[in-house]
Design a protein around this motif. Structure first.
Motif, PDB file in Angstrom:
ATOM      1  N   ILE A 253       0.856  -1.192   0.000  1.00 57.78           N
ATOM      2  CA  ILE A 253       0.000   0.000   0.000  1.00 57.78           C
ATOM      3  C   ILE A 253       0.890   1.239   0.000  1.00 57.78           C
ATOM      4  O   ILE A 253       1.631   1.472   0.954  1.00 57.78           O
ATOM      5  CB  ILE A 253      -0.923   0.024   1.226  1.00 57.78           C
ATOM      6  CG1 ILE A 253      -1.714  -1.275   1.334  1.00 57.78           C
ATOM      7  CG2 ILE A 253      -1.880   1.219   1.155  1.00 57.78           C
ATOM      8  CD1 ILE A 253      -2.509  -1.410   2.616  1.00 57.78           C
ATOM      9  N   PRO A 254       0.841   2.046  -1.055  1.00 52.70           N
ATOM     10  CA  PRO A 254       1.703   3.232  -1.100  1.00 52.70           C
ATOM     11  C   PRO A 254       1.281   4.288  -0.085  1.00 52.70           C
ATOM     12  O   PRO A 254       0.102   4.390   0.281  1.00 52.70           O
ATOM     13  CB  PRO A 254       1.506   3.750  -2.529  1.00 52.70           C
ATOM     14  CG  PRO A 254       0.182   3.208  -2.964  1.00 52.70           C
ATOM     15  CD  PRO A 254       0.026   1.891  -2.267  1.00 52.70           C
ATOM     16  N   GLY A 255       2.252   5.048   0.409  1.00 50.31           N
ATOM     17  CA  GLY A 255       1.959   6.169   1.294  1.00 50.31           C
ATOM     18  C   GLY A 255       1.724   5.806   2.739  1.00 50.31           C
ATOM     19  O   GLY A 255       1.305   6.654   3.530  1.00 50.31           O
TER      20      GLY A 255
ATOM     21  N   GLU B 144      -2.722  11.757   4.221  1.00 51.95           N
ATOM     22  CA  GLU B 144      -3.972  12.322   3.697  1.00 51.95           C
ATOM     23  C   GLU B 144      -5.184  11.845   4.488  1.00 51.95           C
ATOM     24  O   GLU B 144      -5.892  12.642   5.098  1.00 51.95           O
ATOM     25  CB  GLU B 144      -4.111  11.983   2.215  1.00 51.95           C
ATOM     26  CG  GLU B 144      -3.060  12.674   1.338  1.00 51.95           C
ATOM     27  CD  GLU B 144      -3.241  12.344  -0.120  1.00 51.95           C
ATOM     28  OE1 GLU B 144      -4.378  12.480  -0.626  1.00 51.95           O
ATOM     29  OE2 GLU B 144      -2.257  11.923  -0.758  1.00 51.95           O
ATOM     30  N   SER B 145      -5.445  10.550   4.479  1.00 53.76           N
ATOM     31  CA  SER B 145      -6.633  10.038   5.179  1.00 53.76           C
ATOM     32  C   SER B 145      -6.491   8.551   5.458  1.00 53.76           C
ATOM     33  O   SER B 145      -6.395   7.746   4.520  1.00 53.76           O
ATOM     34  CB  SER B 145      -7.895  10.274   4.345  1.00 53.76           C
ATOM     35  OG  SER B 145      -8.999   9.571   4.879  1.00 53.76           O
TER      36      SER B 145
ATOM     37  N   ILE C  44      -6.134   3.627   3.955  1.00 53.24           N
ATOM     38  CA  ILE C  44      -5.614   2.455   4.658  1.00 53.24           C
ATOM     39  C   ILE C  44      -6.719   1.473   5.018  1.00 53.24           C
ATOM     40  O   ILE C  44      -6.620   0.272   4.725  1.00 53.24           O
ATOM     41  CB  ILE C  44      -4.863   2.860   5.949  1.00 53.24           C
ATOM     42  CG1 ILE C  44      -3.699   3.789   5.624  1.00 53.24           C
ATOM     43  CG2 ILE C  44      -4.331   1.610   6.649  1.00 53.24           C
ATOM     44  CD1 ILE C  44      -3.016   4.346   6.851  1.00 53.24           C
ATOM     45  N   PHE C  45      -7.781   1.965   5.654  1.00 57.07           N
ATOM     46  CA  PHE C  45      -8.817   1.070   6.169  1.00 57.07           C
ATOM     47  C   PHE C  45      -9.383   0.119   5.112  1.00 57.07           C
ATOM     48  O   PHE C  45      -9.508  -1.089   5.379  1.00 57.07           O
ATOM     49  CB  PHE C  45      -9.940   1.873   6.819  1.00 57.07           C
ATOM     50  CG  PHE C  45     -11.027   1.012   7.395  1.00 57.07           C
ATOM     51  CD1 PHE C  45     -10.800   0.232   8.522  1.00 57.07           C
ATOM     52  CD2 PHE C  45     -12.279   0.957   6.802  1.00 57.07           C
ATOM     53  CE1 PHE C  45     -11.797  -0.579   9.048  1.00 57.07           C
ATOM     54  CE2 PHE C  45     -13.280   0.150   7.312  1.00 57.07           C
ATOM     55  CZ  PHE C  45     -13.039  -0.620   8.441  1.00 57.07           C
TER      56      PHE C  45
ATOM     57  N   ALA D 113      -7.734  10.744  12.204  1.00 56.62           N
ATOM     58  CA  ALA D 113      -7.816  11.160  10.805  1.00 56.62           C
ATOM     59  C   ALA D 113      -6.701  10.558   9.958  1.00 56.62           C
ATOM     60  O   ALA D 113      -6.867  10.346   8.754  1.00 56.62           O
ATOM     61  CB  ALA D 113      -7.761  12.685  10.715  1.00 56.62           C
ATOM     62  N   HIS D 114      -5.572  10.249  10.595  1.00 57.88           N
ATOM     63  CA  HIS D 114      -4.413   9.750   9.855  1.00 57.88           C
ATOM     64  C   HIS D 114      -3.971   8.349  10.282  1.00 57.88           C
ATOM     65  O   HIS D 114      -3.018   7.817   9.714  1.00 57.88           O
ATOM     66  CB  HIS D 114      -3.233  10.714  10.022  1.00 57.88           C
ATOM     67  CG  HIS D 114      -3.539  12.108   9.594  1.00 57.88           C
ATOM     68  ND1 HIS D 114      -3.556  12.504   8.272  1.00 57.88           N
ATOM     69  CD2 HIS D 114      -3.887  13.210  10.308  1.00 57.88           C
ATOM     70  CE1 HIS D 114      -3.876  13.787   8.195  1.00 57.88           C
ATOM     71  NE2 HIS D 114      -4.084  14.232   9.419  1.00 57.88           N
TER      72      HIS D 114
END
Length: 267
Positions: A101-103, A156-157, A162-163, A180-181
């Motif tokens: 998963i990027p980021g 970002e979120s 991610i979730f 939020a992060h």
């Protein structure tokens, strides 16, 4: 509202007790001392590691129950009451998924320190706010020690990026959007509600005499463990729906305003 039955106050940290500058108000410490003198017990419940909570609440740490790592670790006056680590096999499965998963910025949360790969300068600044003790590793999969939680950060979120990617683990693990992060992945029983139930039994204080403050999804289970459950004005919509009552935002002293009312009603 009659608050006089309250014997235990439990507050989340970020977005709840801490203001937007991650500070605890001097007013809270004053109220803590006054309420403690009248027999009120306190617990801090956070997704943060124990060391990070301890830094924020150093003046009163020895008088507190600390629920750290979203309920994975509970300590009272320095003594461990509860520990619910992650299964190592499942932990590595999650880590393998996160590598794709990027980021994402991944942190393995141990009891006394956190472990992560050498971070970017931007994430290192975030890390130092939430973790008081950490070490850098070249590889996270296959880590030999006990881990309470995997914390994953996205600039970002967390809820958007991610979730959805780790939601598939919900049948085997607790997967929580904790800010939020941030998204946290832990053992199914490593949540604030289970930890609070353990604390209530340890102290002999039932839900009917418990007051809880929260703002995000990782607070939902513990809000359900208290008759006097309060959502912050800045809370996630799920928390606003779950809590019985609402108070002001973390920047408006929402916790302190209710504790002031509690103090006024006590003999």
């Amino acid at each position: 509202m009659d608050l006089s039955p309250v014997k235990l106050v439990v507050t989340d940290m970020d977005g709840t007790l801490l203001n937007s500058r991650h500070e605890v108000s001097s007013r809270f410490f004053e109220l803590f001392e006054a309420l403690s003198m009248r027999g009120i017990q306190f617990a801090a419940a956070s997704g943060r590691q124990y060391e990070s909570i301890a830094i924020k609440l150093t003046p009163i740490l020895n008088q507190l129950v600390v629920i750290a790592e979203n309920g994975g670790l509970v300590r009272h006056q320095g003594r461990e009451l509860l520990s619910t680590p992650l299964d190592p096999v499942l932990r590595d499965q999650v880590l393998e998924r996160l590598e794709k998963i990027p980021g994402t910025h991944v942190v393995l949360c141990g009891k006394d320190t956190a472990y992560l790969k050498p971070p970017t300068p931007e994430f290192e600044r975030q890390l130092k706010e939430y973790y008081g003790a950490f070490e850098y590793l070249d590889r996270l999969r296959g880590f030999p020690g006990e881990i309470m939680k995997i914390a994953i950060y996205h600039f970002e979120s967390s809820e958007q990026y991610i979730f959805p990617e780790v939601k598939g683990f919900e049948a085997q693990l607790k997967v929580k959007v904790s800010g939020a992060h941030w998204v946290d992945v832990s053992d199914p029983l490593a949540h604030k509600g289970h930890a609070l139930d353990h604390v209530q039994k340890h102290l002999g204080i039932p839900p009917e005499a418990t007051m809880v403050f929260g703002d995000y999804n990782n607070d939902l289970e513990m809000l359900s463990q208290a008759k006097f459950s309060f959502a912050m004005a800045n809370a996630h919509p799920n928390v606003l729906k779950t809590a019985r009552y609402q108070t002001g935002s973390n920047d408006a002293g929402g916790v302190e305003s209710i504790l002031t009312r509690l103090l006024e009603q006590l003999p």
